[in-house]
Enzyme design. Structure first.
Site, PDB file in Angstrom:
ATOM      1  N   SER A 108       0.846  -1.272   0.052  1.00 12.02           N
ATOM      2  CA  SER A 108       0.066  -0.035  -0.038  1.00 12.02           C
ATOM      3  C   SER A 108       1.000   1.278   0.193  1.00 12.02           C
ATOM      4  O   SER A 108       2.122   1.337   0.376  1.00 12.02           O
ATOM      5  CB  SER A 108      -0.817   0.075   1.345  1.00 12.02           C
ATOM      6  OG  SER A 108      -1.249   1.365   1.710  1.00 12.02           O
ATOM      7  N   SER A 109       0.041   2.294  -0.340  1.00 11.95           N
ATOM      8  CA  SER A 109       1.156   3.602  -0.383  1.00 11.95           C
ATOM      9  C   SER A 109       1.352   4.313   0.749  1.00 11.95           C
ATOM     10  O   SER A 109       2.041   5.162   1.081  1.00 11.95           O
ATOM     11  CB  SER A 109       0.407   4.651  -1.338  1.00 11.95           C
ATOM     12  OG  SER A 109      -0.872   4.865  -0.979  1.00 11.95           O
ATOM     13  N   CYS A 110       0.863   3.614   1.658  1.00 10.02           N
ATOM     14  CA  CYS A 110       0.681   4.071   3.341  1.00 10.02           C
ATOM     15  C   CYS A 110       2.244   3.526   3.864  1.00 10.02           C
ATOM     16  O   CYS A 110       2.492   3.984   4.994  1.00 10.02           O
ATOM     17  CB  CYS A 110      -0.278   3.643   4.342  1.00 10.02           C
ATOM     18  SG  CYS A 110      -0.187   2.118   4.630  1.00 10.02           S
ATOM     19  N   TYR A 137      -0.398  -1.159  10.301  1.00 13.08           N
ATOM     20  CA  TYR A 137      -0.644  -1.794   8.662  1.00 13.08           C
ATOM     21  C   TYR A 137       0.633  -1.551   8.060  1.00 13.08           C
ATOM     22  O   TYR A 137       1.276  -2.285   7.152  1.00 13.08           O
ATOM     23  CB  TYR A 137      -1.757  -1.400   8.202  1.00 13.08           C
ATOM     24  CG  TYR A 137      -2.172  -1.578   6.671  1.00 13.08           C
ATOM     25  CD1 TYR A 137      -2.523  -2.952   6.529  1.00 13.08           C
ATOM     26  CD2 TYR A 137      -2.017  -0.767   5.672  1.00 13.08           C
ATOM     27  CE1 TYR A 137      -2.846  -3.241   5.163  1.00 13.08           C
ATOM     28  CE2 TYR A 137      -2.418  -1.144   4.216  1.00 13.08           C
ATOM     29  CZ  TYR A 137      -2.877  -2.390   4.214  1.00 13.08           C
ATOM     30  OH  TYR A 137      -3.097  -2.783   2.749  1.00 13.08           O
ATOM     31  N   LYS A 141       3.262  -4.220   6.166  1.00 10.86           N
ATOM     32  CA  LYS A 141       3.168  -4.107   4.636  1.00 10.86           C
ATOM     33  C   LYS A 141       4.899  -3.717   4.020  1.00 10.86           C
ATOM     34  O   LYS A 141       5.440  -4.460   3.277  1.00 10.86           O
ATOM     35  CB  LYS A 141       2.369  -3.073   3.975  1.00 10.86           C
ATOM     36  CG  LYS A 141       1.021  -3.493   3.972  1.00 10.86           C
ATOM     37  CD  LYS A 141       0.620  -4.959   2.986  1.00 10.86           C
ATOM     38  CE  LYS A 141      -0.515  -5.420   2.997  1.00 10.86           C
ATOM     39  NZ  LYS A 141      -0.559  -6.525   2.339  1.00 10.86           N
ATOM     40  N   HIS A 180     -13.006   2.776   3.633  1.00 12.45           N
ATOM     41  CA  HIS A 180     -12.144   3.843   3.035  1.00 12.45           C
ATOM     42  C   HIS A 180     -13.106   4.980   2.461  1.00 12.45           C
ATOM     43  O   HIS A 180     -14.179   4.670   2.402  1.00 12.45           O
ATOM     44  CB  HIS A 180     -11.556   3.293   1.798  1.00 12.45           C
ATOM     45  CG  HIS A 180     -10.249   2.274   2.190  1.00 12.45           C
ATOM     46  ND1 HIS A 180     -10.281   1.043   2.119  1.00 12.45           N
ATOM     47  CD2 HIS A 180      -9.126   2.530   2.488  1.00 12.45           C
ATOM     48  CE1 HIS A 180      -9.191   0.355   2.246  1.00 12.45           C
ATOM     49  NE2 HIS A 180      -8.341   1.405   2.846  1.00 12.45           N
TER      50      HIS A 180
END
Ligand code: GFB
Length: 313
Positions: A108-110, A137, A141, A180
């Site tokens: 994920s981009s987070c 999270y 990841k 989301h």
């Protein structure tokens, strides 16, 4: 990838996994292996290893994950880190132990630092502190990326990680507390329109910027890179364009036809101020996002009308 190859899609019931299965089927792949949660608990190491040993798929797509929006990440922090680490460890080590050479793992981009320069290049990983609401999270990841990198280095496997931006599309979650932002706004606008309400509530300041990609664009990236035999460093997968949450809400109400106002709820968190991916590496490999935001929102809304709206009170 041979059309007869055995392909296991972990998480096939989720939004991303089901999009990958759809895309594979439309491309003529027929030997697709799936398991429901009841049939295979991905948190159970022994069960996962036995399954992979018995089936020995040629290719594996890891689309299984514990996911959710900002509030869900911030509330179920232990579940997010524990479940995501376990799923990745069980599947990636299990794949290695079963002699599976090719897999794609999704992040994920987070994963990137909260305040890193925009657009975000892959090189910015681990260059600063993470955003607090989704740190558990993100850490899980990041561990997924490092598992792939280090199995490749030590064992010569071809394990690839992709970092998609915020995704939406058919199969999304529409629970108002845990979803989301995009599905939440679709549902709120739909309900506000039906109830003739004056305003739709938008969490936070409306100022954070986000990038949104339809899940079918991600599925196409996954299958294309597997077909190409891509075996390089992890890649960002996004549209390369962002907008503010307020602008997103305005797009959503246009598609749905809600005529009222937007009302900001400042008691809710904003999260990262901006999260825009630099997607030049994926673009250079021949992939580009194709689904325009307004078309994608209309597609997600059709799915919502068919699958979710009938069950709402
Ligand atoms: O999509 P979202 O929940 O997650 O929220 P993140 C994005 C932004 O939309 C935040 C605002 O600034 C929210 O405050 N927002 C406005 C809303 N109205 C709403 C609403 O009704 N519901 C929700 N959920 N948000 C997630 C991470 O971060 O991004 C995950 O927590 C994952 O781990 C995912 O990485 C892609 O974009 O902030």
């Amino acid at each position: 990838m041979n059309k007869a190859a055995k392909i296991y899609v972990a998480g096939n019931r989720g939004m991303v996994g089901s999009a990958i299965v759809r895309f594979l089927r439309s491309g003529g792949y027929e030997n697709i292996l799936t398991r429901t949660h009841a049939e295979l608990d991905l948190l159970n190491q022994e069960a996962v290893h036995q399954f992979l040993q018995a089936e020995k798929p040629d290719y594996l797509f890891i689309a299984a994950a514990k996911v959710g929006g900002i509030q869900s990440n911030n509330t179920y922090r232990a579940d997010f880190i524990y479940q995501n680490l376990m799923i990745e460890c069980n599947l990636i080590h299990g794949a290695y132990a079963a002699g599976i050479h090719h897999l794609i793992s999704l992040g994920s981009s987070c994963i990137y630092p909260r305040d890193c320069p925009q657009p975000i290049k892959e090189e910015y990983l681990l260059s600063g502190p993470l955003e607090q609401t989704n740190e558990p999270y993100a850490i899980a990841k990041i561990a997924g990326i490092k598992l792939c990198e280090n199995y490749n280095r030590q064992y010569g496997t071809h394990y690839v990680s992709l970092m998609p931006t915020n995704l939406y599309g058919p199969g999304d979650t529409y629970d108002l507390n845990n979803s989301h932002v995009l599905p939440a706004l679709i549902r709120k606008a739909h309900e506000a329109k039906l109830r003739n309400e004056k305003a739709l509530v938008v969490w936070g300041s409306g100022r954070p910027r986000r990038e949104f990609m339809h899940v079918d664009d991600l599925a196409r990236a996954c299958v294309m890179l597997m077909e190409q035999g891509y075996n390089g460093p992890f890649l960002n997968i996004g549209t390369g364009t962002d907008l503010t949450i307020r602008e997103l809400a305005e797009e959503v109400i246009k598609v749905i036809g809600f005529q009222g106002d937007l009302q900001l709820d400042s008691s809710k968190p904003d999260g990262t101020p901006q999260k825009l991916l630099d997607v030049s590496k994926a673009n250079a490999l021949g992939w580009k996002a194709q689904i325009e935001l307004r078309t994608g929102i209309a597609n997600a809304y059709s799915w919502f009308l068919e699958h979710i709206a009938p069950g709402l009170k």
